[in-house]
Design an enzyme around this catalytic site. Structure first.
Site, PDB file in Angstrom:
ATOM      1  N   CYS A 216      42.060  39.492  47.326  1.00  0.00           N
ATOM      2  CA  CYS A 216      41.298  38.390  46.739  1.00  0.00           C
ATOM      3  C   CYS A 216      41.426  37.084  47.512  1.00  0.00           C
ATOM      4  O   CYS A 216      40.737  36.115  47.192  1.00  0.00           O
ATOM      5  CB  CYS A 216      41.749  38.172  45.297  1.00  0.00           C
ATOM      6  SG  CYS A 216      41.463  39.606  44.228  1.00  0.00           S
TER       7      CYS A 216
ATOM      8  N   HIS B 241      39.481  17.830  42.586  1.00  0.00           N
ATOM      9  CA  HIS B 241      39.000  19.038  41.908  1.00  0.00           C
ATOM     10  C   HIS B 241      39.843  20.235  42.349  1.00  0.00           C
ATOM     11  O   HIS B 241      40.259  20.320  43.506  1.00  0.00           O
ATOM     12  CB  HIS B 241      37.527  19.290  42.229  1.00  0.00           C
ATOM     13  CG  HIS B 241      36.650  18.098  42.043  1.00  0.00           C
ATOM     14  ND1 HIS B 241      36.205  17.692  40.810  1.00  0.00           N
ATOM     15  CD2 HIS B 241      36.156  17.204  42.952  1.00  0.00           C
ATOM     16  CE1 HIS B 241      35.454  16.606  40.953  1.00  0.00           C
ATOM     17  NE2 HIS B 241      35.414  16.290  42.239  1.00  0.00           N
TER      18      HIS B 241
ATOM     19  N   ASN C 159      36.257  38.474  37.384  1.00  0.00           N
ATOM     20  CA  ASN C 159      36.992  38.367  38.649  1.00  0.00           C
ATOM     21  C   ASN C 159      36.169  39.059  39.733  1.00  0.00           C
ATOM     22  O   ASN C 159      36.141  40.280  39.823  1.00  0.00           O
ATOM     23  CB  ASN C 159      38.370  39.015  38.513  1.00  0.00           C
ATOM     24  CG  ASN C 159      39.180  38.953  39.800  1.00  0.00           C
ATOM     25  OD1 ASN C 159      38.719  38.441  40.818  1.00  0.00           O
ATOM     26  ND2 ASN C 159      40.396  39.475  39.758  1.00  0.00           N
TER      27      ASN C 159
ATOM     28  N   HIS D 167      41.356  30.644  41.999  1.00  0.00           N
ATOM     29  CA  HIS D 167      40.934  32.047  41.965  1.00  0.00           C
ATOM     30  C   HIS D 167      40.971  32.567  40.532  1.00  0.00           C
ATOM     31  O   HIS D 167      41.956  32.383  39.820  1.00  0.00           O
ATOM     32  CB  HIS D 167      41.859  32.882  42.853  1.00  0.00           C
ATOM     33  CG  HIS D 167      41.729  34.350  42.646  1.00  0.00           C
ATOM     34  ND1 HIS D 167      40.537  35.026  42.770  1.00  0.00           N
ATOM     35  CD2 HIS D 167      42.657  35.293  42.301  1.00  0.00           C
ATOM     36  CE1 HIS D 167      40.726  36.309  42.527  1.00  0.00           C
ATOM     37  NE2 HIS D 167      41.995  36.492  42.239  1.00  0.00           N
TER      38      HIS D 167
ATOM     39  N   HIS E  60      34.755  33.666  32.577  1.00  0.00           N
ATOM     40  CA  HIS E  60      33.997  34.063  31.389  1.00  0.00           C
ATOM     41  C   HIS E  60      32.608  34.584  31.752  1.00  0.00           C
ATOM     42  O   HIS E  60      32.156  35.598  31.217  1.00  0.00           O
ATOM     43  CB  HIS E  60      33.874  32.865  30.440  1.00  0.00           C
ATOM     44  CG  HIS E  60      33.167  33.187  29.158  1.00  0.00           C
ATOM     45  ND1 HIS E  60      31.812  32.970  28.969  1.00  0.00           N
ATOM     46  CD2 HIS E  60      33.623  33.719  27.994  1.00  0.00           C
ATOM     47  CE1 HIS E  60      31.471  33.349  27.755  1.00  0.00           C
ATOM     48  NE2 HIS E  60      32.544  33.803  27.144  1.00  0.00           N
TER      49      HIS E  60
END
Length: 478
Positions: free
Chosen positions: A168, A345, A382, A349, A378
């Protein structure tokens, strides 16, 4: 005398020329993001509550306890009703994938994103000088990068990198490759293509440490257009300020924290070990130690050092005292670093609700800071290495990104790796400009009043104790 003055003038002129040359060369080494395009699969690939339950029921190797474990994981994952899955899931073939399933999934993604980002910026595929593709769990021959080159008929001298098994955190690794090439070659355009192929990687066994991955990952991807051309810097969206990569592969426990392997029945899946949280924490801390001095102002670093010194002095036992508890530190001294002094900001991940919560706690972030990551999890789930770009897209769609703001990207990956980078916003970014923003169609619905997973209402029975021998599936579950 005149000769001496002339020689000195020549020497000074030469030094000025060399200094200017060095400064000028540095300017051409900057890494800019011109544009990016996240992938939104078609609505016929959307995963809802009922469909998720149907997929789980199709795995005949799961017993009652595994069903309940899997459903509990989905309930607490933070993933909503509108994520996406590969087409073979809707055909009921997730346990019998073919190579073509994986290739078709990737082709649908990269044709959509690459064509949009190039067309929007009026750039021909033949103008791309560097191509970096990262897809961890699909390794075909020819490679995915070769397939992209063939599809778009790119130049013969294009510099190509095809990354697999980087997990990832592969997006930041790809950016690092481009950044290093930009140091050597001027006036180049680079394309980073990042995604994950889920089609051939569904785990059909019943090992709890391996079925968890089935709950979290969803389809997605992103194409990122970068350049070091000075002439395009005014059109750029972001400028790379710094990038740090941390790899703990030399530690056995970190290496084994996330591993693809076969279970006892021969089913292949990704094993998530119980040491994973500790491995991620270690890598994150080591990464922060390196990048923090690069991104925070000196005043904040000095304040932090002073706080540590005061804390150490207060915790030291007084002379002649053998009771250490007498010298416990007093409340009121904050030793934590305030990352908001240098960062505006936080692009985190979306590895799961627990990952977002842990980073938020570690960096002392509030709900406003974590909102982009939570909403991305949401809405899209992922999406592996591409998740960072969906989070960034949310910030842009919400008109949060103003000129001069700094965005901190944090990613984790198997190995175990923690990679991070900081981008500076080059110009004000308004959603009106970003016609291709993947959030445009739904940004007004976010954040919703509640992100409670519908599984909680529909499958509340999973929290009840049941006898596996007498248990019957509730009516309406199947």
């Amino acid at each position: 005398m005149d000769l001496l003055v002339m020689l000195l003038s020549l020497l000074v002129s030469y030094l000025i020329f060399k200094i200017w040359k060095r400064i000028d060369s540095k300017r051409d080494q900057n890494c800019y993001i011109l544009d990016y395009q996240c992938h939104k699969p078609s609505d016929d690939r959307m995963v809802n509550t009922q469909f998720s339950g149907d997929i789980i029921l199709r795995n005949k190797h799961l017993r009652l306890n595994e069903y309940k474990f899997l459903l509990k994981a989905i309930v607490s994952s933070g993933i909503g009703e509108q994520t996406y899955a590969p087409r073979l899931f809707f055909e009921g073939r997730e346990q019998r994938p073919t190579l073509q399933d994986g290739l078709s999934e990737m082709e649908e993604f990269y044709i959509d994103t690459i064509e949009k980002v190039l067309k929007r910026n009026k750039i021909s595929p033949s103008e791309i000088d560097i191509l970096v593709v990262n897809v961890s769990m699909l390794n075909s021959t020819p490679s995915l990068s070769a397939r992209i080159i063939n599809h778009y008929k790119m130049r013969e001298d294009i510099k190509v990198f095809n990354l697999t098994a980087m997990g990832c955190s592969a997006s930041v690794i790809s950016i690092d490759i481009v950044k290093n090439i930009f140091k050597t070659y001027k006036n180049k355009l680079a394309l980073v293509v990042t995604s994950e192929s889920l089609s051939p990687n569904w785990y059909s066994g019943n090992n709890r440490s391996m079925i968890l991955a089935n709950c979290l990952f969803r389809s997605g991807g992103c194409a990122v257009l970068l350049t070091n051309k000075r002439s395009l810097s005014r059109r750029a969206m972001f400028k790379l300020r710094c990038l740090v990569r941390t790899h703990h592969g030399a530690r056995d426990d970190s290496f084994n924290a996330c591993v693809q392997k076969e279970d006892e029945l021969g089913h292949i899946g990704v094993h998530l070990d119980k040491t994973l949280p500790k491995a991620a924490t270690r890598a994150f801390i080591d990464n922060l130690k390196v990048i923090t001095p690069k991104i925070l102002p000196v005043t904040e670093l000095l304040r932090f050092m002073l706080c540590l010194l005061l804390k150490k002095l207060r915790s030291s036992p007084s002379k002649g005292s053998t009771n250490v508890t007498q010298a416990a530190p007093k409340a009121g001294v904050k030793a934590g670093i305030n990352f908001k002094t240098g960062i505006d900001h936080f692009c985190i991940h979306t590895g799961g609700k627990a990952v977002i919560d842990a980073i938020g706690y570690s960096l002392d972030l509030n709900e406003y800071d974590l909102e982009p990551a939570r909403m991305t999890l949401h809405r899209f789930g992922n999406t592996s290495a591409s998740s960072l770009w969906y989070v960034l897209g949310y910030m842009e769609a919400k008109k949060r990104l103003k000129r001069g703001d700094r965005v901190f990207m944090i990613s984790f990956g198997a190995g175990f790796k923690c990679n991070s980078c900081v981008w500076e916003v080059v110009r004000d970014l308004n959603v009106g400009e970003a016609v291709g923003n993947v959030w445009n169609h739904c940004i007004n619905q976010y954040p919703p009043k509640s992100i409670l997973n519908p599984f909680f209402e529909k499958y509340g029975w999973i929290h009840e104790e049941e006898d596996p021998d007498t248990f019957k599936m509730p009516e309406g579950f199947m």
